[in-house]
Design a protein around this motif. Structure first.
Motif, PDB file in Angstrom:
ATOM      1  N   GLN A  70      43.492  39.248  37.128  1.00 28.83           N
ATOM      2  CA  GLN A  70      42.221  39.824  37.593  1.00 28.83           C
ATOM      3  C   GLN A  70      41.221  38.706  37.840  1.00 28.83           C
ATOM      4  OE1 GLN A  70      40.666  43.143  38.074  1.00 28.83           O
ATOM      5  NE2 GLN A  70      39.242  41.651  38.938  1.00 28.83           N
ATOM      6  N   ALA A  71      40.713  38.608  39.063  1.00 31.00           N
ATOM      7  CA  ALA A  71      39.810  37.517  39.414  1.00 31.00           C
ATOM      8  C   ALA A  71      38.365  37.980  39.526  1.00 31.00           C
ATOM      9  CB  ALA A  71      40.246  36.880  40.731  1.00 31.00           C
ATOM     10  N   VAL A  72      37.464  37.056  39.209  1.00 32.41           N
ATOM     11  CA  VAL A  72      36.033  37.219  39.451  1.00 32.41           C
ATOM     12  C   VAL A  72      35.609  36.048  40.325  1.00 32.41           C
ATOM     13  CG1 VAL A  72      33.727  37.147  38.432  1.00 32.41           C
ATOM     14  CG2 VAL A  72      35.545  38.424  37.301  1.00 32.41           C
ATOM     15  N   LEU A  73      34.927  36.320  41.409  1.00 33.99           N
ATOM     16  CA  LEU A  73      34.476  35.273  42.324  1.00 33.99           C
ATOM     17  C   LEU A  73      33.013  34.948  42.044  1.00 33.99           C
ATOM     18  CD1 LEU A  73      35.072  33.458  44.783  1.00 33.99           C
ATOM     19  CD2 LEU A  73      34.363  35.372  46.247  1.00 33.99           C
ATOM     20  N   ILE A  74      32.723  33.667  41.901  1.00 36.04           N
ATOM     21  CA  ILE A  74      31.362  33.206  41.638  1.00 36.04           C
ATOM     22  C   ILE A  74      30.785  32.614  42.920  1.00 36.04           C
ATOM     23  CG2 ILE A  74      29.889  31.784  40.176  1.00 36.04           C
ATOM     24  CD1 ILE A  74      31.582  33.902  38.697  1.00 36.04           C
ATOM     25  N   GLY A  75      29.695  33.195  43.391  1.00 36.34           N
ATOM     26  CA  GLY A  75      29.080  32.734  44.628  1.00 36.34           C
ATOM     27  C   GLY A  75      28.082  31.606  44.409  1.00 36.34           C
TER      28      GLY A  75
END
Length: 225
Positions: free
Chosen positions: A147-152
């Motif tokens: 499960q990925a979380v993308l940091i902008g």
């Protein structure tokens, strides 16, 4: 007749005791199995952090960085979660894409925090290439059931308003298409505050690290629940 009745009573009582023992052992076994399953599940949480200097505690002691602060909070809120910080100062999305396959195979993480792209922007690299690299990493994570979380991130407008706008929008577009949670801007709330940065004016200082964690935590915690 009396002897027969007593014998029969004893036999019935013996059967009841045996049945009770069997049921008791079965219940204990089931309870043990459930506990073992729950324990096994709890031990399966491993978070891989793929970032650059912003996640590698550049210019700081390791324990001052937001990743170390997150580990401390995880120990309280999600004690079954462990962290592997694979962040490298100066890393670009191209470098991250090259390294990710081996890291997924080695650590088999259940979660990934993807914080890359800032160096692509600061170097004025192709945003299409950055988009392809980040997308590739998210697809690889999904294939590994991670499960990925993308940091902008955002960059100053002196790189050109159009480039800066496209840069920030790229993270939103990727998150939408790949259906992953997004933190729009990890430096939200203090990006324009000189007192929150080291002498280079680029890297957040120790006092800003808790602010970074507060920006990221709600999204990260939601994936862990």
């Amino acid at each position: 007749m009396i002897a027969f009745t007593v014998s029969r009573t004893i036999a019935c009582t013996s059967k009841k005791i045996k049945s009770a023992l069997v049921l008791g052992l079965f219940a204990v076994g089931m309870s043990s199995s459930v506990s073992s399953f729950a324990a096994g599940t709890a031990k399966d949480c491993k978070i891989l952090v793929m970032g650059d200097s912003l996640s590698a505690a550049y210019g700081l002691a390791k324990e001052q960085g937001w990743v170390a602060l997150m580990e401390t909070r995880l120990a309280e809120k999600f004690p079954h979660c462990k962290v592997v910080n694979a962040s490298v100062s100066g890393e670009t999305t191209a470098g991250g894409k090259t390294r990710l396959g081996a890291l997924l195979k080695q650590h088999q993480p259940t979660h990934m925090i993807l914080e890359l792209g800032a160096n692509d922007g600061l170097r004025g690299l192709s945003l299409d290439t950055m988009k392809d690299n980040l997308t590739n990493m998210l697809v690889s994570a999904r294939r590994s059931e991670t499960q990925a979380v993308l940091i902008g991130m955002q960059i100053p407008s002196n790189y050109g308003p159009a480039y800066a706008r496209r840069f920030g929008d790229t993270f939103t577009e990727i998150a939408r298409k790949q259906k992953v949670p997004l933190v729009p801007f990890m430096l939200e709330g203090f990006a324009l505050d000189p007192a929150s940065f080291q002498a280079d004016g680029i890297h957040p200082n120790a006092g800003a690290q808790p602010k970074i964690l507060e920006n990221l935590w709600p999204t990260i915690a939601a994936t862990l629940k």
